[in-house]
Design a protein around this motif. Structure first.
Motif, short mmCIF file in Angstrom:
data_model
loop_
_atom_site.label_atom_id
_atom_site.label_comp_id
_atom_site.label_asym_id
_atom_site.label_seq_id
_atom_site.Cartn_x
_atom_site.Cartn_y
_atom_site.Cartn_z
N MET A 1 -5.92 -5.20 -9.82
CA MET A 1 -5.02 -4.06 -9.76
C MET A 1 -3.86 -4.40 -8.85
SD MET A 1 -5.94 -0.16 -8.74
CE MET A 1 -5.14 0.24 -7.21
N SER A 2 -2.66 -4.03 -9.28
CA SER A 2 -1.49 -4.30 -8.46
C SER A 2 -1.42 -3.30 -7.29
CB SER A 2 -0.22 -4.20 -9.31
OG SER A 2 -0.08 -2.90 -9.83
N GLU A 3 -0.65 -3.66 -6.30
CA GLU A 3 -0.51 -2.82 -5.13
C GLU A 3 0.24 -1.53 -5.49
OE1 GLU A 3 1.94 -3.99 -1.51
OE2 GLU A 3 -0.10 -4.55 -0.94
N THR A 4 -0.26 -0.39 -5.00
CA THR A 4 0.36 0.90 -5.27
C THR A 4 0.97 1.47 -3.99
OG1 THR A 4 -1.59 2.23 -4.76
CG2 THR A 4 -1.41 1.37 -7.01
N ILE A 5 1.66 2.57 -4.12
CA ILE A 5 2.21 3.25 -2.95
C ILE A 5 1.08 3.64 -1.99
CG2 ILE A 5 2.25 5.52 -4.05
CD1 ILE A 5 4.86 6.05 -2.45
N PHE A 6 -0.09 4.02 -2.54
CA PHE A 6 -1.21 4.40 -1.69
C PHE A 6 -1.76 3.21 -0.93
CE2 PHE A 6 -2.21 8.20 -4.65
CZ PHE A 6 -1.18 8.93 -4.07
N THR A 7 -1.81 2.05 -1.57
CA THR A 7 -2.25 0.83 -0.88
C THR A 7 -1.31 0.55 0.30
OG1 THR A 7 -2.94 -0.02 -3.03
CG2 THR A 7 -2.90 -1.59 -1.22
N LYS A 8 -0.02 0.69 0.06
CA LYS A 8 0.96 0.44 1.13
C LYS A 8 0.83 1.46 2.25
CE LYS A 8 4.17 -1.76 -2.04
NZ LYS A 8 5.46 -1.68 -2.73
N LEU A 40 -3.63 14.43 0.63
CA LEU A 40 -4.16 13.48 -0.35
C LEU A 40 -5.30 12.71 0.30
CD1 LEU A 40 -0.77 12.20 -1.74
CD2 LEU A 40 -2.36 13.74 -2.86
N ILE A 41 -6.43 12.62 -0.39
CA ILE A 41 -7.61 11.93 0.12
C ILE A 41 -7.86 10.74 -0.80
CG2 ILE A 41 -10.03 12.13 0.80
CD1 ILE A 41 -9.55 15.22 0.84
N VAL A 42 -7.83 9.54 -0.22
CA VAL A 42 -7.80 8.31 -1.00
C VAL A 42 -8.89 7.34 -0.52
CG1 VAL A 42 -6.29 6.38 -1.66
CG2 VAL A 42 -5.29 8.59 -1.12
N PRO A 43 -9.66 6.75 -1.43
CA PRO A 43 -10.56 5.69 -0.99
C PRO A 43 -9.72 4.45 -0.65
CG PRO A 43 -10.63 5.83 -3.37
CD PRO A 43 -9.75 6.96 -2.88
N LYS A 44 -10.11 3.73 0.37
CA LYS A 44 -9.37 2.52 0.71
C LYS A 44 -9.57 1.43 -0.35
CE LYS A 44 -8.98 3.17 5.66
NZ LYS A 44 -9.30 2.65 7.00
#
Length: 120
Positions: A1-8, A40-44
């Motif tokens: 998976m490519s890097e997303t805004i959430f990853t950043k 927003l709740i995001v898994p790492k």
């Protein structure tokens, strides 16, 4: 998976107003809130969507829901009510291919308020 805004955001490359963080989950306030409270709740772990959850991800999904309840209490919306939304796929309104849940509250929520990912 490519890097997303959430990853950043998780990596700290893009600033955010953190609401919660542990080893597996990052939660932050939406910069374009659809309700008075919009987190927003995001898994790492970069899981693309709800459809991509594997058996080994089930524990973190349960933990995300526990965090939603905890944040609702901390942010003062637990008693009055709140909504937890996940958008899955293009037709479901998902615009960021990184699993995330919207915690919305702080006022009377109309039908599908905050259902679009355009606020991420």
């Amino acid at each position: 998976m490519s890097e997303t805004i959430f990853t950043k955001i998780i990596q700290g490359d893009i600033p955010s107003r953190k609401a919660f963080e542990n080893e597996r989950i990052y939660a932050f306030h939406d910069i374009q809130p659809a309700a008075p409270v919009h987190v927003l709740i995001v898994p790492k772990k970069p899981i693309p969507s709800l459809n991509d959850i594997a058996d080994e991800d089930l524990a973190v999904i349960g933990e995300i829901h526990r965090v939603a309840v905890q944040l609702a209490e901390e942010l003062g919306i637990a008693e009055s009510g709140y909504r937890v939304i996940n958008n899955c796929g293009r037709d479901g309104g998902q615009t960021v291919p990184h699993l995330h849940f919207h915690l919305l509250g702080g006022g009377k929520l109309g039908a599908l308020t905050g259902a679009s990912d355009s606020h991420a």
